[in-house]
Design a protein around this motif. Structure first.
Motif, short mmCIF file in Angstrom:
data_model
loop_
_atom_site.label_atom_id
_atom_site.label_comp_id
_atom_site.label_asym_id
_atom_site.label_seq_id
_atom_site.Cartn_x
_atom_site.Cartn_y
_atom_site.Cartn_z
N SER A 1 8.92 27.48 2.95
CA SER A 1 9.17 26.38 3.89
C SER A 1 8.25 25.22 3.54
O SER A 1 7.36 25.34 2.69
CB SER A 1 8.92 26.83 5.33
N ASN A 2 8.44 24.09 4.21
CA ASN A 2 7.62 22.91 3.95
C ASN A 2 6.40 22.83 4.86
O ASN A 2 5.68 21.84 4.81
CB ASN A 2 8.46 21.65 4.12
N ASN A 3 6.16 23.82 5.67
CA ASN A 3 5.02 23.79 6.59
C ASN A 3 3.72 23.97 5.80
O ASN A 3 3.54 24.97 5.12
CB ASN A 3 5.16 24.90 7.63
N PHE A 4 2.83 23.00 5.90
CA PHE A 4 1.57 23.07 5.17
C PHE A 4 0.36 22.99 6.09
O PHE A 4 -0.77 22.98 5.63
CB PHE A 4 1.49 21.95 4.13
N GLU A 5 0.57 22.94 7.39
CA GLU A 5 -0.54 22.83 8.34
C GLU A 5 -0.98 24.23 8.74
O GLU A 5 -0.36 24.87 9.58
CB GLU A 5 -0.10 22.02 9.55
N HIS A 6 -2.06 24.70 8.16
CA HIS A 6 -2.50 26.07 8.39
C HIS A 6 -3.92 26.14 8.94
O HIS A 6 -4.60 27.13 8.77
CB HIS A 6 -2.45 26.87 7.09
N SER A 7 -4.38 25.13 9.60
CA SER A 7 -5.75 25.14 10.13
C SER A 7 -5.82 26.04 11.35
O SER A 7 -5.11 25.83 12.33
CB SER A 7 -6.17 23.72 10.52
N VAL A 8 -6.69 27.02 11.28
CA VAL A 8 -6.89 27.94 12.40
C VAL A 8 -8.39 28.21 12.52
O VAL A 8 -9.17 27.92 11.62
CB VAL A 8 -6.13 29.27 12.20
N PHE A 9 -8.78 28.75 13.66
CA PHE A 9 -10.18 29.08 13.87
C PHE A 9 -10.52 30.51 13.47
O PHE A 9 -11.66 30.80 13.15
CB PHE A 9 -10.55 28.86 15.34
N ARG A 10 -9.53 31.40 13.49
CA ARG A 10 -9.76 32.79 13.13
C ARG A 10 -8.79 33.21 12.04
O ARG A 10 -7.62 32.89 12.10
CB ARG A 10 -9.59 33.67 14.36
N ARG A 11 -9.30 33.95 11.07
CA ARG A 11 -8.49 34.39 9.93
C ARG A 11 -7.36 35.31 10.34
O ARG A 11 -6.33 35.37 9.68
CB ARG A 11 -9.38 35.14 8.95
N GLU A 12 -7.54 36.07 11.39
CA GLU A 12 -6.54 37.04 11.82
C GLU A 12 -5.23 36.36 12.21
O GLU A 12 -4.17 36.97 12.16
CB GLU A 12 -7.04 37.87 13.01
N THR A 13 -5.30 35.10 12.62
CA THR A 13 -4.08 34.40 13.02
C THR A 13 -3.24 33.97 11.83
O THR A 13 -2.11 33.52 12.01
CB THR A 13 -4.42 33.17 13.88
N LEU A 14 -3.76 34.11 10.62
CA LEU A 14 -2.99 33.79 9.43
C LEU A 14 -2.08 34.93 8.98
O LEU A 14 -1.24 34.75 8.11
CB LEU A 14 -3.92 33.40 8.28
N ASN B 1 3.02 9.78 10.55
CA ASN B 1 4.30 9.90 9.85
C ASN B 1 4.60 11.34 9.47
O ASN B 1 5.21 11.60 8.45
CB ASN B 1 4.33 9.00 8.61
N ARG B 2 4.24 12.27 10.29
CA ARG B 2 4.40 13.69 10.00
C ARG B 2 5.86 14.06 9.72
O ARG B 2 6.15 14.79 8.81
CB ARG B 2 3.87 14.50 11.17
N GLY B 3 6.79 13.56 10.50
CA GLY B 3 8.20 13.92 10.32
C GLY B 3 8.90 13.18 9.22
O GLY B 3 10.00 13.54 8.82
N LYS B 4 8.32 12.12 8.70
CA LYS B 4 8.96 11.28 7.69
C LYS B 4 8.62 11.71 6.27
O LYS B 4 9.11 11.13 5.32
CB LYS B 4 8.54 9.83 7.87
N LYS B 5 7.78 12.72 6.12
CA LYS B 5 7.32 13.14 4.80
C LYS B 5 8.45 13.79 4.02
O LYS B 5 9.17 14.63 4.54
CB LYS B 5 6.16 14.12 4.98
N PRO C 1 0.82 -1.21 0.00
CA PRO C 1 0.00 0.00 0.00
C PRO C 1 0.86 1.27 0.00
O PRO C 1 1.94 1.29 0.58
CB PRO C 1 -0.81 -0.10 1.30
N ILE C 2 0.37 2.30 -0.66
CA ILE C 2 1.10 3.56 -0.72
C ILE C 2 0.39 4.65 0.07
O ILE C 2 0.81 5.80 0.06
CB ILE C 2 1.29 4.03 -2.18
N THR C 3 -0.66 4.30 0.77
CA THR C 3 -1.38 5.27 1.58
C THR C 3 -0.51 5.71 2.74
O THR C 3 0.09 4.89 3.43
CB THR C 3 -2.68 4.64 2.11
N GLU C 4 -0.44 7.02 2.96
CA GLU C 4 0.36 7.54 4.07
C GLU C 4 -0.56 7.87 5.23
O GLU C 4 -1.57 8.55 5.06
CB GLU C 4 1.10 8.81 3.63
N GLN C 5 -0.21 7.40 6.39
CA GLN C 5 -0.97 7.69 7.59
C GLN C 5 -0.49 9.04 8.11
O GLN C 5 0.54 9.13 8.75
CB GLN C 5 -0.76 6.58 8.63
N TYR C 6 -1.25 10.09 7.81
CA TYR C 6 -0.75 11.45 7.99
C TYR C 6 -0.30 11.82 9.40
O TYR C 6 0.85 12.15 9.58
CB TYR C 6 -1.76 12.47 7.48
N PRO C 7 -1.11 11.79 10.40
CA PRO C 7 -0.57 12.33 11.66
C PRO C 7 0.57 11.50 12.23
O PRO C 7 1.45 12.03 12.88
CB PRO C 7 -1.77 12.31 12.62
#
Length: 160
Positions: free
Chosen positions: A125-138, A38-42, A30-36
């Motif tokens: 950068s390689n950071n792609f986790e941008h989930s926030v509750f308020r837009r101002e924090t972006l 293997n976060r550091g192995k990506k 299988p090639i499915t990646e278990q995201y949370p």
């Protein structure tokens, strides 16, 4: 009657072809990646654009000269370069970077800012986790507090 058997065998043949593909994929690794987990192995491609960052060295210095090319080339106003005027020891006024604001919520990741930056002061950068509750924090300030422009080191060449 002949058409009936022709269609029957054609249907069975197509079913067996589909079953063969299913069995190959069942046996294959299988090639499915278990995201949370293997976060550091990506591994990322070199051209991946996660978010903009401004690297600083150990002396809290950056390469941004506050020219504003990145701000001018941004198609939707994601970058705001806030400058201030200072007076040097020579008595000359000089424009320096005060705040480098980056709005991740409106960024289209086009890369025009990094390609037009002459001193290469901003990079992706390689950071792609941008989930926030308020837009101002972006909205992020990329330069550190109290940072300054990196001083160019004079290269001493030995005389012959």
């Amino acid at each position: 009657m002949l058409q009936y058997f022709k269609d029957l065998f054609s249907g069975i043949w197509n079913l067996l072809q589909g079953m063969r593909i299913t069995m190959i994929n069942f046996i294959r690794k299988p090639i499915t990646e278990q995201y949370p987990e293997n976060r550091g192995k990506k591994e990322y491609a070199e051209r991946f654009r996660g978010e903009l960052k401004m690297p600083h060295n150990s002396d809290n210095e950056h390469k941004c000269i506050a020219c504003g090319l990145c701000q001018m080339n941004c198609p939707n106003g994601t970058i705001k370069v806030v400058t201030k005027q200072i007076t040097t020891e020579d008595g000359k006024t000089k424009k320096v970077l005060d705040k480098y604001l980056y709005d991740l919520g409106t960024c289209t990741f086009c890369g025009l800012c990094t390609t037009n930056c002459k001193p290469k002061a901003i990079v992706w950068s390689n950071n792609f986790e941008h989930s926030v509750f308020r837009r101002e924090t972006l909205v992020k300030q990329l330069n550190n507090e109290g940072s300054k422009v990196e001083e160019k080191k004079a290269v001493v060449t030995p005389q012959q």
